[in-house]
Design an enzyme around this catalytic site. Structure first.
Site, PDB file in Angstrom:
ATOM      1  N   LYS A 185       0.815  -1.213   0.000  1.00 22.80           N
ATOM      2  CA  LYS A 185       0.000   0.000   0.000  1.00 22.80           C
ATOM      3  C   LYS A 185       0.850   1.264   0.000  1.00 22.80           C
ATOM      4  O   LYS A 185       0.498   2.256  -0.639  1.00 22.80           O
ATOM      5  CB  LYS A 185      -0.953  -0.019   1.205  1.00 22.80           C
ATOM      6  CG  LYS A 185      -2.028  -1.091   1.091  1.00 22.80           C
ATOM      7  CD  LYS A 185      -2.956  -1.066   2.299  1.00 22.80           C
ATOM      8  CE  LYS A 185      -4.000  -2.166   2.187  1.00 22.80           C
ATOM      9  NZ  LYS A 185      -4.919  -1.944   1.066  1.00 22.80           N
ATOM     10  N   LYS A 280      -9.524 -10.908  -5.137  1.00 25.00           N
ATOM     11  CA  LYS A 280     -10.550 -11.030  -4.103  1.00 25.00           C
ATOM     12  C   LYS A 280     -11.609  -9.949  -4.259  1.00 25.00           C
ATOM     13  O   LYS A 280     -11.300  -8.807  -4.621  1.00 25.00           O
ATOM     14  CB  LYS A 280      -9.897 -10.929  -2.724  1.00 25.00           C
ATOM     15  CG  LYS A 280     -10.834 -11.278  -1.571  1.00 25.00           C
ATOM     16  CD  LYS A 280     -10.092 -11.324  -0.246  1.00 25.00           C
ATOM     17  CE  LYS A 280      -9.673  -9.952   0.226  1.00 25.00           C
ATOM     18  NZ  LYS A 280      -9.150  -9.963   1.609  1.00 25.00           N
ATOM     19  N   LYS A 283     -14.071  -4.071  -1.221  1.00 24.16           N
ATOM     20  CA  LYS A 283     -14.746  -2.778  -1.132  1.00 24.16           C
ATOM     21  C   LYS A 283     -13.986  -1.699  -1.901  1.00 24.16           C
ATOM     22  O   LYS A 283     -14.582  -0.743  -2.393  1.00 24.16           O
ATOM     23  CB  LYS A 283     -14.849  -2.333   0.331  1.00 24.16           C
ATOM     24  CG  LYS A 283     -15.687  -3.207   1.234  1.00 24.16           C
ATOM     25  CD  LYS A 283     -15.612  -2.662   2.656  1.00 24.16           C
ATOM     26  CE  LYS A 283     -16.395  -3.489   3.640  1.00 24.16           C
ATOM     27  NZ  LYS A 283     -16.306  -2.952   5.015  1.00 24.16           N
TER      28      LYS A 283
END
Length: 416
Positions: A185, A280, A283
């Site tokens: 990230k 996956k 959201k």
């Protein structure tokens, strides 16, 4: 509680979870306790390299978990939670929330909305409170029973943040630098756009677990490294401040924290994106087409399934590595229809995609409709929802405050 949980503790099965057969570290643990700066490195977690962290558990999927009870019938404790960011989708539901319903019948369970984790990346301050309430309402609508489980908001129990600071003071920075998700990230966002919390949130996750003296944590493939950090940190603090050192300060002695063990998903699968069977369901994916949200109306579900990615192979089958989308859709249908894998394989083997898409759409709509109706009832009664969250926070705080008091005492603080 990946971030999606602890932000999302995954168990992707509608059967009972399995427990790893052994998580006592044996000689490794004794070696560790003699060397507080030591961390097990270059070992494998479940057969895969885990960037310097070793899960000293053998992952046995052969025996179902039966809740262990003592002579006083004290239930083992489980904690789990989901972030209130974005819409709760089918992956969150099938991967975590649906399984809580079974767990609450056999364990002492605490399910919370991990709102503190939701602010590690830029977020909408106007939506955080609303999203927290909506997530709690979804928990209840899915079947979490407040007579069996405590439901609360993470930030309503202040001990989470206090313990995080105390744990941070005993966490080597090198342990955090090895965390895979932080590397990924931070590389994407750039150093100037990454806050310290993105590096240290695994310590908050450890606090979430250790505060409640948790016996087990439902954990998926992408969270095993974080749980191992929690276990390492519990062992480290127990060594540095527990035992005779704590007893000399007036405490009970012995370990300060239980070292939690993972509950392993028996199926080993995850709900994948509708647009990419190798990613996956998430959201954070930019396209809403990639996921089925729990509150999607019938026509939206039908449209998403109609447009989802498929392939040109004849028939339908599980476990073909060249057909990840086919395996994903069959797996979803298997779980929501409560059928066995063999039953689904036989039912769908000769189907074309058009027939199967109508089948899975009807199954999804039928499964989610009662949840959506119950959700509207709960969210329209704010007094009831507030009462549930207040009661859950009170119960949780009683456990958390007792743990925190022990930590303060063991670390030598002057108490009021």
């Amino acid at each position: 509680m990946g971030r999606a949980a602890l932000s999302q503790f995954l168990i992707l099965s509608n059967s009972s979870p399995r427990l790893s057969s052994s998580l006592s570290c044996g000689g490794l643990q004794r070696k560790y306790l003699k060397r507080p700066g030591f961390i097990r490195q270059n070992r494998a977690i479940n057969g895969h390299n885990a960037t310097g962290f070793h899960c000293c558990c053998s992952l046995s999927l052969s025996q179902p978990v039966a809740p262990e009870t003592s002579s006083s019938s004290v239930r083992k404790r489980i904690v789990s939670g989901v972030q209130p960011t974005g819409a709760i989708h089918l992956g969150n539901y099938l991967g975590a929330i649906k399984n809580w319903i079974a767990l609450q019948n056999s364990y002492d369970t605490l399910f919370f909305i991990v709102d503190l984790h939701a602010i590690t990346l830029p977020y909408d301050t106007q939506q955080l409170s609303k999203a927290s309430r909506n997530t709690a309402a979804i928990y209840l609508a899915c079947g979490v029973d407040t007579s069996k489980a405590s439901v609360f908001v993470q930030s309503h129990v202040r001990a989470h943040v206090e313990l995080m600071w105390l744990l941070s003071c005993s966490t080597p920075i090198g342990w955090l630098n090895r965390m895979i998700q932080f590397k990924e990230k931070s590389r994407k966002a750039g150093d100037e756009n990454v806050g310290v919390a993105l590096l240290t949130y695994p310590v908050l996750m450890a606090s979430d677990i250790l505060l409640y003296q948790s016996d087990f944590v439902p954990v998926g493939e992408d969270q095993k490294q974080h749980l191992e950090l929690t276990r390492e940190l519990a062992e480290r603090v127990n060594y540095l401040y527990g035992g005779r050192k704590w007893k000399k300060l007036g405490g009970r002695g012995g370990p300060i924290f239980k070292v939690p063990e993972p509950l392993i998903p028996p199926a080993g699968a995850r709900v994948m994106s509708l647009t990419d069977g190798l990613s996956k369901m998430s959201k954070s994916a930019p396209s809403d087409q990639s996921r089925i949200n729990l509150l999607d109306p019938k026509d939206v579900i039908a449209n998403k399934i109609k447009r989802c990615k498929t392939d040109s192979f004849p028939g339908l089958e599980f476990d073909n590595p060249e057909r990840p989308e086919c395996n994903n859709l069959l797996s979803i249908y298997q779980i929501i229809s409560s059928k066995t894998k063999e039953e689904v394989a036989q039912e769908c083997q000769d189907m074309n995609w058009g027939t199967f898409k109508n089948l899975i759409t009807d199954a999804l709509v039928d499964h989610l409709h009662p949840i959506q109706v119950r959700y509207e009832e709960i969210i329209s009664d704010p007094a009831y929802l507030d009462g549930v969250l207040a009661e859950g926070a009170t119960k949780a705080a009683a456990i958390a405050d007792a743990t925190l008091e022990n930590v303060y005492q063991a670390m030598g603080f002057l108490r009021r």
